[in-house]
Structures are given as structure tokens and as C-alpha cells.
Scaffold this active site. Structure first.
Site, PDB file in Angstrom:
ATOM      1  N   GLU A 334       0.999  -1.175  -0.028  1.00  0.00           N
ATOM      2  CA  GLU A 334      -0.029   0.060   0.024  1.00  0.00           C
ATOM      3  C   GLU A 334       0.923   1.179  -0.027  1.00  0.00           C
ATOM      4  O   GLU A 334       1.130   1.723  -0.986  1.00  0.00           O
ATOM      5  CB  GLU A 334      -0.731   0.079   1.215  1.00  0.00           C
ATOM      6  CG  GLU A 334      -1.904  -0.945   1.229  1.00  0.00           C
ATOM      7  CD  GLU A 334      -3.347  -0.889   1.624  1.00  0.00           C
ATOM      8  OE1 GLU A 334      -3.851   0.185   1.282  1.00  0.00           O
ATOM      9  OE2 GLU A 334      -3.833  -1.569   2.541  1.00  0.00           O
ATOM     10  N   GLU A 606      -1.689  -0.950  13.279  1.00  0.00           N
ATOM     11  CA  GLU A 606      -3.151  -0.855  12.489  1.00  0.00           C
ATOM     12  C   GLU A 606      -4.280  -1.180  13.290  1.00  0.00           C
ATOM     13  O   GLU A 606      -5.307  -0.754  13.265  1.00  0.00           O
ATOM     14  CB  GLU A 606      -2.935  -1.543  11.112  1.00  0.00           C
ATOM     15  CG  GLU A 606      -4.122  -1.224  10.285  1.00  0.00           C
ATOM     16  CD  GLU A 606      -3.980  -1.859   8.956  1.00  0.00           C
ATOM     17  OE1 GLU A 606      -3.231  -2.957   8.763  1.00  0.00           O
ATOM     18  OE2 GLU A 606      -4.603  -1.478   7.983  1.00  0.00           O
TER      19      GLU A 606
HETATM   20  C1  BGC Z   1      -5.252   1.087   4.570  1.00  0.00           C
HETATM   21  C2  BGC Z   1      -5.962   2.238   5.547  1.00  0.00           C
HETATM   22  C3  BGC Z   1      -6.944   2.968   4.935  1.00  0.00           C
HETATM   23  C4  BGC Z   1      -8.047   1.818   4.647  1.00  0.00           C
HETATM   24  C5  BGC Z   1      -9.248   2.328   3.786  1.00  0.00           C
HETATM   25  C6  BGC Z   1      -6.368   0.289   4.036  1.00  0.00           C
HETATM   26  O1  BGC Z   1      -6.016  -0.796   3.407  1.00  0.00           O
HETATM   27  O2  BGC Z   1      -4.309   0.708   4.952  1.00  0.00           O
HETATM   28  O3  BGC Z   1      -5.068   2.456   6.440  1.00  0.00           O
HETATM   29  O4  BGC Z   1      -7.355   4.047   5.485  1.00  0.00           O
HETATM   30  O5  BGC Z   1      -7.571   0.763   3.655  1.00  0.00           O
HETATM   31  O6  BGC Z   1     -10.259   1.965   4.610  1.00  0.00           O
END
Ligand code: BGC
Length: 717
Positions: A334, A606
């Protein structure tokens, strides 16, 4: 800009091309300046010395609209006979990360000029054109997600001439953001062999950056390094949570004593698995931390060691995710500029570092990515839905368009900046007004049959249904609450700018009424926190009592996700439940901030239980151990626990209104504001709080229920 230069590329070359210019500078030089950028990321060397300190230049912007150009004074690097070599890798421009923004026919390109002024007044300028040469470099592969491969034994064929490309120049702009630089270096705390027999290095801290290695291995030896954030329950290497990102470094040794480090990729890791070497000597490895070049301006310290570790983790979370763009995470596939994460964390970020330049550049990209409808994409630069007008514009993500400019103004007080973002703010509110299925609320977006694209909701909230990432707070509730909040920010911004905001004021009061007719019950902690913090609850006492009850019923623990967490402690402490806010802050069992600290976290996780007590992981999919969002709690410590806030934008006047709690023993917060340093310290002595408060300018101090108007000085209570 660079009007006489041409974009050049390499024809028929594998790996990362190296553009070469050889030239003489036999007369005395007064100044030489290299002006350059690449479609890709580049590393420039003049006569073997690295040019500048910008790692992964030109950084990441919405390239087709804003492509940064760097200028370097290279006078000191010049010799009589010179060789400039610039290697280009795919970077954010056309690597795996570029996704939908990847050009149809991606080419690694360079454009620039080297201008040399001589002492005799004459001038030479070498612009990029077909006279430049290009060769295959020893960097055989470079990609942000997958890492870098270097072959010290590789010998390029003779260079060929570069080819001129038909690629626009109008989007070129001067460097606007901070440079990404190396900011510190870590030595491994140990080298060890796992139960599975893997050779690992542990740096004792999760970082974002690269590793430098020194080796004397035989020619042709392949050293293969992979990254991990965590060890699994058995103590073995674990990197499933990197998903498709290979995140590897491959080095083929040349056979001499050699030092190597990647130049065109970066990594997020605490552990490295090293294959290809018989033994590991920690002295041969250094982790080099990269970060946008921001000045640290805020610090927290308390009487509780674990809390201090949490504060450090928040700082590391920021360092690790401020690599030119505010990213969600630095390791898996990401590393994107998620708008929701950014709006959640910006307030804290502005207390910890001078982020003005960093966010100014990113907000320009946000503006460039705003669609005609006013929609703001989920990531900026928008590499996910690049070619679509009808994009997903989720509540609390797209609200970055109002929250970020406002927070930047609050912290740094630059009215010009606010003005330049005002239109974007209004257009985002306009989008919600246009898209709703109920006037004066924002409803229906979760419903695909009504054309809605769906909200992310209270992302990763613990009250999510089994198998879902979205907490159980109502989507229309959250969206309408943020509609109200964003409208309120447009009003505040408009007033600062002397704009007529009467229609927004009318809208604001209509949303309030409609919201309270529609949402008469708050079912979750997040719903309570939003209603309280945004000022939507008509009966604050009842709302905070409900919130307190929900927390108690959950064993004095939170259930909130990305949307509710940043406001949860504020909602409590602003409404007289400060003690309960501290109870959550100091909670150690899952779910809590200190749970992760007890599990050995060195950055923010996270997910509240990214790693469970038995050492297993909550999932492999959405489980980063360096995601700054929940670090927003440090903002609460600065603003509520230590009580430091701007009374006037940019801290032209300061407010210090600490809310102490004896369980901490003491707390110190320092912030270098644009007006100077503010220090708020409280300490319990014989069961009573004593305060030392230092302000650099006019301030309001609130302690023990009394308010004092003071001027610059140190005050004790
Ligand atoms: C990310 C998040 C992001 C989210 C959206 C994820 O895959 O890592 O931090 O805000 O997607 O909901």
C-alpha cells in the site's frame, strides 16, 4: 521551466538506466547548478559523489499535473574532466505502486540541465538531449514494493545515445515539499538464528528506510535480504502481512570489500532475514532511517515508562509514514496517501514536527486530484481511481479536504494557505449536498442501488461484524456527522478569510436539526464520540453518560476504529469525564494503546490486537505494525492532558489548560510553536497537582478552575 531541455529515455535497456554526460570545466568555475527531475526516482552522482541529500527524488506528486524539479549546487563537485551519472528507477511513477496512474507505455525518463558559470563571466549549459548517453546500470531492478537488486559483477555494454521523448513539460514545478533525507542510523541490537534456522538481524525498532551492508564475500555470492516487522509465535521470520510486496534486497557481490545500500527503493522493517552469508556480523549492517526532512517541535514525557514508550511509538509512526506523502504504512503493498488516515493524524503530526511544508505540498496534490463534482479520492496522489470522475469519496476520508487545511491553519497561522484551500473545502461540502438522498444529511452513499460507492465507516472498529473491517456505527450517522463538522470548518475558515458564509451557517443549523430529528439514539462509542465532539448532541450530559456506560460495559475498554478513536478521549475530557479518559489511556488489557506497548510494539499498530497474547496474528491482510492513525492519542495528551492549544491560529496567542491525573505522577509537554516554546508541566506533590507553565507570548492559563490572562513568562501554580 527547463524550456530548452528534452525528456530523454533509454531504448532497449533492462534494469535501471544510467544517463551519462561527460564534459570539461577547465576554467575557474564560480557556480554550477544541476536542475533535474525524472519520471521515476533518480540518484545522481557527479564524479562519483552523490549530488544532494534528497533520497528518492523527485518525491511523489500528481505527476501529470505537478512534477517537482530539484536544483542542486554542484560547484564543489566539479573537476576539470567531469562525468555526471543519473540512475533512474520506476519509483512512484511507473512501479507497482503506480497502479491506475501507470502510463500506458511507461518509460523511465530524465530531464534537466547543468549550468556552469565561470569566473570570467561566461556560461555553459548542458541540457538533456540526444547527445546524452545511456547505459545499463548495476541496479538490475528497483521497485518501491518489491525492492532493489544490484549486481556488482554486471558490466554494461558500451553506452548508447539517449532517445528524446515526446512528454510534456507544462506540469514541471519547482520543488515544493520537504526532501526525503536520512535522519538516523541504527545498529542491529542482535544477530540470531531462529528455531527454523533463519539468520536474522533485529534492529530493536521498526523503521522506514534501507539497510547498508558491508561484505567481503566471494565474487558472485548472492546476498538476499527480506524484511519483517514481527516474529511469529514460534520466534520465526514472519512477513505474510507484507502481502504482495516482496520488499527484498538482492546483492550480487563483486568479490572485493564492498559497501552497498539500495538507492531507488525503501522498506519498512524491524527484522531482516539474510540469506547467502554463512554468519552475520552486526557491524556489517546499519539501518538508515529515511523521513521527510521535518524539524521536531513537540515532546511528551510522563511519570509512566510505558506511556513514554507509547509517545515514542507515535513519533516513530510519524517518521515512518512521512515519506514525502502521509502514508498509511511503509511496508506492505500500500504505502499510499490515504486521506482518512491523514485527517485522523494531522493534529498530532503538527504538534510533533514542523509539518507545514510537508502538508502544503500534499494539499496541493489533493487539490489537483479533486474531481469536478468536488469528490476527494481515498488516496492522494490518486493512483487507485486515476482515470475516473465518479470515484469513491468516503466520509471521514474525503473530509481531509476540510480538516487538513483547517488544522494547518490552526497550527501555523498562514492565512494565504487557508485561502488557497478554501475553494476545495467548499467544493467538498458541495459534493455531500449534491450526493445525499436526504437533504441536510448525507445519506444513501452506502447504498449501491442509489449510486453510492460505500463508506469505509468506522474502519477496523472492534464492534465490526465477524469477517468485516467496518465497525458497527451507522454509515449515514457518521457521514451526516462529518457533513456537519466539515460545514463548520468551512464557516470557521470563511470567517478568518472575511468571506460571506451565511449560506453555510444556514446549512449548519439545518444539518443540526435534521440530524437530531433522525438520529435520536447513539448505539456505539464512536457514534457518541462524534455527536459529542462535533457538538451535535443536544444533551451533552446524557450523551457523555451513555458513552461512559458503553465504555464501562466493555470492561473500561474502547471499541472504536479509525473514525471514533481520535475523538474518544476528547469527548470524555471535554465533558467532565477526564478520569475515564485517563483510564482508557492507561488501560493495559486488550483493546488499548498500552496493550501493544506490552506486546513490545515500537510503532503504532493498525489493529488493536495485531498480535494476540498467544503470539498469533489477527489477520494477514490488514495487519500493519506501523500505521499512525491510533497515534492520534498523542494529540489528546498535548491538548487536553497538558492542555496546550492555539488560542489564536498559529499560536499567536496560546492557551494552556492542563487536566492532570495523579496516576501519571507528572507530565511535561513542550511545543516549539511559531511564537516560541510553550512548556506545560504538572506534577503531583502530596496528592496535589503543581503546575509550571512557560509561554512565549500572550496566553490564557487555566488551572484549578481559574483563568489567568498572562504575557510571556514562566508561571507556577
Ligand atoms: C489502509 C488504511 C486505509 C483503508 C481504507 C487500508 O488498506 O491501510 O489505512 O485508510 O485501507 O479503509
Amino acid at each position: 521551466m527547463l524550456d530548452n531541455s528534452k525528456w530523454i529515455a533509454a531504448a532497449g535497456i533492462d534494469g535501471c538506466p544510467e544517463f551519462i554526460k561527460r564534459f570539461d570545466a577547465a576554467r575557474q568555475v564560480s557556480r554550477a547548478v544541476l536542475t533535474v527531475t525524472a519520471a521515476g526516482v533518480y540518484s545522481a552522482k557527479l564524479n562519483g559523489s552523490r549530488v544532494g541529500s534528497f533520497f528518492l527524488a523527485p518525491g511523489w506528486t500528481v505527476y501529470n499535473k505537478r512534477h517537482q524539479v530539484q536544483k542542486y549546487d554542484v560547484t564543489k563537485l566539479l573537476l576539470e574532466k567531469n562525468e555526471l551519472r543519473i540512475t533512474v528507477g520506476s519509483g512512484w511513477y511507473c512501479g507497482e505502486i503506480s497502479r491506475a496512474s501507470k502510463p500506458a507505455d511507461p518509460k523511465l525518463m530524465l530531464i534537466g540541465e547543468l549550468e556552469i558559470r565561470f569566473a570570467d563571466g561566461s556560461c555553459e549549459c548542458y541540457v538533456t538531449d540526444e547527445s546524452w548517453e545511456v547505459a545499463e546500470s548495476k541496479i538490475r531492478y528497483a521497485d518501491i514494493y518489491n525492492g532493489e537488486h544490484y549486481d556488482a559483477t554486471f558490466e554494461s555494454a558500451a553506452p548508447t545515445h539517449a532517445v528524446v521523448c515526446d512528454y510534456p513539460r507544462e506540469q514541471l514545478i519547482s520543488q515544493q515539499g520537504e526532501e526525503i533525507v536520512f535522519c538516523e542510523e541504527l545498529r542491529p541490537i542482535r544477530a540470531f538464528v531462529t528455531p527454523a534456522g533463519e539468520k536474522l538481524l533485529d534492529f530493536g525498532q521498526e523503521i522506514t528506510g534501507i539497510v547498508s551492508i558491508r561484505t567481503r564475500a566471494a565474487r558472485g555470492t548472492k546476498i538476499h535480504i527480506t524484511c519483517a516487522e514481527m516474529l511469529d509465535a514460534a520466534g520465526n521470520f514472519y512477513n505474510e502481512n507484507y502481502r504482495s510486496a516482496k520488499s527484498e534486497m538482492i546483492y550480487i557481490c563483486g568479490g572485493k570489500e564492498e559497501c552497498w545500500q539500495p538507492e531507488l527503493s525503501f522498506y519498512g522493517f524491524r527484522y531482516l532475514k539474510v540469506e547467502g552469508l554463512d554468519t552475520l556480523d552486526v557491524e556489517d549492517f546499519r539501518a538508515k532511517v529515511i523521513c521527510s526532512d521535518m524539524r521536531r517541535i513537540g515532546r511528551l514525557n510522563s511519570g509512566i515508562g510505558k506511556l513514554n514508550r507509547l509517545f515514542d511509538n507515535v513519533v516513530w509512526g510519524q517518521k515512518g509514514n512521512f515519506v514525502d506523502v502521509p502514508t498509511d504504512c511503509p511496508q506492505r503493498d500500500e504505502r499510499l496517501g490515504w486521506t482518512g488516515d491523514a485527517q485522523v493524524f494531522i493534529n498530532t503530526a503538527c504538534y510533533q514536527f514542523d509539518t507545514k511544508k510537508f502538508y502544503t505540498k500534499w494539499l496541493e496534490d489533493m487539490k489537483a486530484n479533486q474531481r469536478e463534482s468536488g469528490a476527494i479520492p481515498m488516496v492522494v496522489p490518486d493512483v487507485l481511481e486515476t482515470n475516473s470522475q465518479d470515484i469513491k469519496a468516503s466520509t471521514a476520508w474525503a473530509d481531509a479536504a476540510t480538516v487538513c487545511p483547517w488544522q494547518l491553519y490552526r497550527h501555523f497561522g498562514d492565512l494565504g494557505l487557508l485561502r488557497s484551500h478554501f475553494d476545495m473545502m467548499k467544493r467538498w461540502v458541495g459534493y455531500m449536498t449534491d450526493r445525499t438522498t436526504t437533504p441536510d444529511l448525507w445519506t444513501g452513499y452506502n447504498d449501491a442501488s442509489k449510486g453510492g460507492k460505500g463508506h469505509f465507516g468506522d474502519w477496523l472498529g472492534l464492534d465490526a461484524k465477524e469477517g468485516s473491517y467496518v465497525g458497527s456505527s451507522d454509515g449515514d450517522f457518521i457521514a451526516s456527522a462529518f457533513y456537519y463538522y466539515s460545514t463548520g470548518l468551512v464557516i470557521k475558515a470563511g470567517k478568518e478569510l472575511g468571506e460571506d458564509v451565511s449560506c453555510y451557517e444556514a446549512l449548519y443549523s439545518r444539518i443540526y436539526d435534521k440530524f437530531n430529528q433522525t438520529f435520536t439514539e447513539y448505539k456505539t462509542q464512536t457514534e457518541c464520540a462524534l455527536a459529542i465532539y462535533f457538538g451535535l448532541a443536544p444533551d451533552m450530559k446524557a450523551a457523555v453518560a451513555k458513552l461512559a456506560r458503553l465504555i464501562h460495559e466493555n470492561g473500561d475498554c474502547l471499541t472504536t476504529g479509525f473514525v471514533g478513536t481520535p475523538y474518544l478521549l476528547y469527548a470524555l475530557s471535554e465533558q467532565g469525564e477526564t478520569e475515564l479518559a485517563y483510564t482508557l489511556l492507561l488501560q493495559e488489557k486488550f483493546p488499548s494503546w498500552l496493550y501493544a506497548v506490552n506486546q513490545g510494539a515500537t510503532t503504532m499498530w493498525e489493529h488493536w490486537d495485531g498480535k494476540k497474547e498467544d503470539g498469533s496474528f489477527w489477520s494477514r491482510d490488514m495487519n500493519s505494525f506501523n500505521h499512525y492513525a491510533y497515534g492520534a492519542v498523542a494529540g489528546w495528551v498535548f491538548e487536553e492532558a497538558a492542555g496546550i492549544t492555539p488560542e489564536l491560529p498559529g499560536f499567536k496567542k496560546v492557551r494552556v489548560a492542563p487536566k492532570p491525573d495523579a496516576r501519571l505522577g507528572w507530565l511535561t509537554a513542550e511545543v516549539d510553536t511559531p511564537s516560541g516554546r510553550v512548556v506545560s508541566e504538572w506534577r503531583y506533590e502530596n496528592g496535589e497537582a503543581r503546575y509550571t507553565i512557560c509561554v512565549p507570548c500572550d496566553a490564557v492559563i487555566v488551572v484549578g478552575g481559574k483563568e489567568y490572562e498572562v504575557s510571556a513568562g514562566t508561571y507556577m501554580y
